[in-house]
Enzyme design. Structure first.
Site, short mmCIF file in Angstrom:
data_model
loop_
_atom_site.label_atom_id
_atom_site.label_comp_id
_atom_site.label_asym_id
_atom_site.label_seq_id
_atom_site.Cartn_x
_atom_site.Cartn_y
_atom_site.Cartn_z
N LYS A 22 17.19 23.76 6.37
CA LYS A 22 16.39 24.18 5.24
C LYS A 22 15.28 24.89 5.58
CE LYS A 22 14.29 20.94 2.57
NZ LYS A 22 12.73 21.24 2.40
N ASN A 23 14.23 24.18 6.45
CA ASN A 23 12.90 24.49 6.54
C ASN A 23 12.70 25.61 7.52
OD1 ASN A 23 12.20 22.79 4.79
ND2 ASN A 23 11.52 21.09 6.21
N ARG A 93 7.41 24.55 -3.22
CA ARG A 93 6.31 24.87 -2.96
C ARG A 93 6.43 25.90 -1.80
NH1 ARG A 93 2.23 21.45 -3.59
NH2 ARG A 93 1.16 22.09 -1.80
N CYS A 117 1.83 17.36 -5.08
CA CYS A 117 3.24 17.00 -5.34
C CYS A 117 3.46 15.54 -5.28
CB CYS A 117 4.13 17.94 -4.54
SG CYS A 117 4.65 17.29 -2.92
N ARG A 122 -1.34 18.19 -0.75
CA ARG A 122 -0.88 19.26 0.00
C ARG A 122 -1.74 20.60 -0.42
NH1 ARG A 122 5.64 18.92 -0.14
NH2 ARG A 122 5.21 20.09 1.84
N PRO A 123 -2.77 20.54 0.04
CA PRO A 123 -3.65 21.88 -0.41
C PRO A 123 -3.24 22.97 0.71
CG PRO A 123 -4.99 20.55 0.98
CD PRO A 123 -3.74 19.60 0.67
N VAL A 124 -3.45 24.36 0.31
CA VAL A 124 -2.95 25.35 1.25
C VAL A 124 -4.33 26.16 1.66
CG1 VAL A 124 -0.80 26.07 0.20
CG2 VAL A 124 -2.68 26.96 -0.87
N ASP A 125 -5.44 25.36 1.85
CA ASP A 125 -6.74 26.08 2.42
C ASP A 125 -6.58 26.82 3.58
OD1 ASP A 125 -6.44 23.19 2.77
OD2 ASP A 125 -8.14 23.49 4.18
N GLN A 126 -5.65 26.22 4.35
CA GLN A 126 -5.53 26.68 5.65
C GLN A 126 -4.76 28.21 5.78
OE1 GLN A 126 -7.02 25.34 8.61
NE2 GLN A 126 -7.85 24.28 6.92
N ASP A 305 9.49 13.51 7.77
CA ASP A 305 10.61 13.75 7.02
C ASP A 305 11.76 12.70 7.24
OD1 ASP A 305 9.34 15.94 5.89
OD2 ASP A 305 10.30 17.51 6.80
N ILE A 327 0.98 11.72 7.85
CA ILE A 327 0.81 13.23 7.45
C ILE A 327 0.52 13.30 5.87
CG2 ILE A 327 2.29 15.45 7.15
CD1 ILE A 327 1.84 14.61 10.14
N ARG A 397 18.16 19.60 -3.17
CA ARG A 397 17.17 20.69 -2.70
C ARG A 397 17.35 20.47 -1.14
NH1 ARG A 397 11.21 19.84 -4.52
NH2 ARG A 397 11.17 21.71 -3.07
N1 EPU Z 1 -2.52 20.81 4.83
C1 EPU Z 1 -3.72 20.99 4.46
N2 EPU Z 1 -4.17 22.33 4.21
C2 EPU Z 1 -3.35 23.43 4.38
C3 EPU Z 1 -2.02 23.00 4.75
C4 EPU Z 1 -1.66 21.63 4.97
O1 EPU Z 1 -4.58 19.88 4.12
O2 EPU Z 1 -3.60 24.49 4.19
C5 EPU Z 1 -2.44 19.28 4.80
C6 EPU Z 1 -1.11 18.82 4.05
O3 EPU Z 1 -1.64 18.05 2.93
C7 EPU Z 1 -0.38 17.58 4.88
C8 EPU Z 1 -0.59 18.00 6.49
O4 EPU Z 1 -1.50 19.17 6.28
O5 EPU Z 1 -1.31 16.47 4.59
C9 EPU Z 1 0.77 18.78 6.97
O6 EPU Z 1 1.39 19.74 5.89
P1 EPU Z 1 2.05 21.06 6.27
O7 EPU Z 1 1.48 22.07 5.98
O8 EPU Z 1 2.52 20.78 7.82
O9 EPU Z 1 3.41 20.85 5.48
P2 EPU Z 1 4.12 22.02 4.72
O10 EPU Z 1 4.30 23.15 5.57
O11 EPU Z 1 3.92 22.05 3.32
C10 EPU Z 1 6.39 21.51 5.94
C11 EPU Z 1 7.90 21.03 5.57
C12 EPU Z 1 7.87 19.67 4.82
C13 EPU Z 1 7.42 18.76 5.99
C14 EPU Z 1 6.10 19.16 6.41
C15 EPU Z 1 5.57 18.16 7.75
C16 EPU Z 1 8.79 23.08 4.82
C17 EPU Z 1 9.15 24.19 3.86
N3 EPU Z 1 8.23 22.11 4.48
O12 EPU Z 1 5.55 21.40 4.75
O13 EPU Z 1 9.25 19.20 4.53
O14 EPU Z 1 7.42 17.30 5.79
O15 EPU Z 1 6.07 20.29 6.83
O16 EPU Z 1 6.31 18.21 8.67
O17 EPU Z 1 8.79 23.42 5.83
C18 EPU Z 1 10.92 18.35 3.26
O18 EPU Z 1 11.71 18.93 3.90
O19 EPU Z 1 11.21 17.09 2.74
C19 EPU Z 1 9.47 18.47 3.51
C20 EPU Z 1 8.59 18.02 2.59
#
Ligand code: EPU
Length: 417
Positions: A22-23, A93, A117, A122-126, A305, A327, A397
């Site tokens: 999926k990811n 997301r 969520c 889970r912010p997206v600031d990065q 995960d 995480i 999902r």
């Molecule tokens: N984070 C920030 N700022 C950002 C981005 C992330 O603070 O701009 C924080 C997040 O809040 C979290 C940490 O960084 O605490 C790591 O988050 P990451 O961005 O790596 O997670 P993601 O990309 O949103 C993906 C997977 C998730 C998996 C995580 C961690 C996808 C579509 N989703 O999420 O998968 O848990 O990486 O490995 O690739 C799942 O499949 O059940 C799932 C949640």
């Protein structure tokens, strides 16, 4: 609403095929936006999140067609609707992954800001900071990220923390930028590498994926390709943990052991015997599993995960274990439901102490997110009597045909509504 009804107590045994990841599939589908040519994606898992992503791309104007082998062809000849609306982003997301490609190819994108969520803020600031470093102008207005740029320009980006989709978004954006981009502290997850392979097959110049530093030499345009998505390591791990918990003996085909080393090491520590070849893994666990401590961290460490599934395994293991989640700040929702099945778990902050019990007993429980749901299925498979899991749309999902696959392994499981 659909439920799963499980009559537990039967060891899993037999062989099943692992689905596409999926990811990895979700970002690869978004890569289609980077080119007017056709991207054909194979080994796509049949999942609700994949359907949501295809709906989003279709709404934007990408031509989507499924072929007879369940591959999908995507052609983004022109995209007028450079928008990911709230209605779709709130259900998934990963919709944020269209931001980088839209901006890089069309110079603009409007993507709903994902809210918090079930598992964390889970912010997206990065993602935003990285795109700004590439020259984008970004405003947040009325809940939407509005991004604009004439042409993105390569930059040196140091990620403040390791983010999987953040790295993927920037890698896709940088593929069409002018000049070279270097992403430091990039995510090492195999799904990031799979996306890089797909981008390179489309003519991108990405090097270093799978290491901490990824370089992307921007090109003027990308072309189409035919790409096969990697196998799902979390689905693989979930079935292995289920076999270990039930004292089973299974073979997973189409599975890769090289991307699951931390999980395999923990399963061995729990007493399972594992063997593997290039595209298969077997596990047998005749005795009661032994409790194992796990602490989640970015790849190649133990994946968040898989945390919930290991908590279910520890709940019926011999001994006491400590499970630490580093995480996400709220990824212990399954503990309350596991306790309804008789598990003995104490949570303090991001740490759970799990004292293995002799047996779990079936009960009605509720799924709260995708991997939490998987842990309840595992617990249901070992519990005595009947377990009913509500709200299994979370499972749909991310797990393709989970009840069919588990039935194939001899589990007594069915879907009811
Ligand atoms: N984070 C920030 N700022 C950002 C981005 C992330 O603070 O701009 C924080 C997040 O809040 C979290 C940490 O960084 O605490 C790591 O988050 P990451 O961005 O790596 O997670 P993601 O990309 O949103 C993906 C997977 C998730 C998996 C995580 C961690 C996808 C579509 N989703 O999420 O998968 O848990 O990486 O490995 O690739 C799942 O499949 O059940 C799932 C949640």
């Amino acid at each position: 609403m659909d439920k799963l009804v499980i009559h537990g107590g039967k060891p899993l045994s037999g062989e099943v095929r692992v689905s596409g990841a999926k990811n990895a599939a979700l970002p690869i589908l978004c890569a289609s936006v980077l080119t007017p040519a056709t991207l054909r994606v194979q080994n796509l898992p049949h999942l609700r999140d994949v359907t949501t992503m295809l709906t989003l791309l279709g709404q934007m104007g990408v031509e989507v067609s499924l072929d007879e082998k369940l591959g999908v062809s995507l052609t983004a000849a022109q995209i007028e609707e450079r928008v990911a609306p709230y209605e779709l982003v709130k259900t998934m997301r990963a919709s944020i992954l269209v931001l980088g490609p839209l901006l890089a190819r069309f110079g603009e994108a409007r993507v709903s800001l994902p809210g918090g969520c079930a598992i964390g803020q889970r912010p997206v600031d990065q993602h935003i900071k990285g795109l700004e470093a590439l020259g984008a102008e970004i405003r947040i207005e009325q809940g939407y990220i509005h991004a604009r740029a004439s042409r993105l320009k390569g930059a040196h980006i140091v990620m403040y923390l390791v983010t999987v989709t953040g790295t993927e978004n920037l890698m896709m954006a940088a593929a069409l930028a002018e000049g070279t981009t270097v992403i430091e502290n990039a995510a090492l997850e195999p799904e990031v590498t799979d996306l890089a392979h797909c981008l390179n097959a489309m003519g991108a110049r990405v090097t270093g994926a799978g290491s901490r530093v990824i370089s992307i030499e921007g090109v003027d345009q990308l072309h189409g390709t035919d790409y096969r998505v990697m196998p799902d390591r979390i689905e693989t791990g979930t079935f292995l943990a289920a076999a270990a918990a039930t004292g089973g003996n299974i073979k997973l085909v189409g599975a890769r052991a090289d991307i699951l080393e931390s999980v395999i090491a923990k399963l061995r520590e729990a007493g399972s015997v594992l063997e593997h070849g290039e595209d298969w893994i077997t596990l047998s666990n005749e005795a009661k599993p032994v409790a194992v401590n796990v602490s989640t961290a970015p790849y190649p460490a133990f994946p968040t995960d898989m945390q919930a599934q290991f908590m279910a395994l520890d709940a019926v293991a011999d001994g006491t274990s400590v499970v630490t989640e580093t995480i996400f700040e709220n990824r212990f929702m399954h503990t309350q439901e596991l306790k309804r099945l008789g598990a003995d778990i104490d949570v303090q902050g991001n740490t759970a102490v799990v004292r293995g019990v002799e047996r779990l007993q079936g009960a009605r429980v509720m799924a709260t997110d995708l991997r939490a749901s998987a842990s309840l299925v595992l617990a249901g498979l070992v519990a005595e009597g009947e377990t009913r899991i509500d709200r299994i749309y979370h499972l749909d999902r991310g797990y393709e045909c989970i009840e069919e696959k588990l039935s194939q392994l001899g589990a007594r499981i069915k879907r009811a509504n």
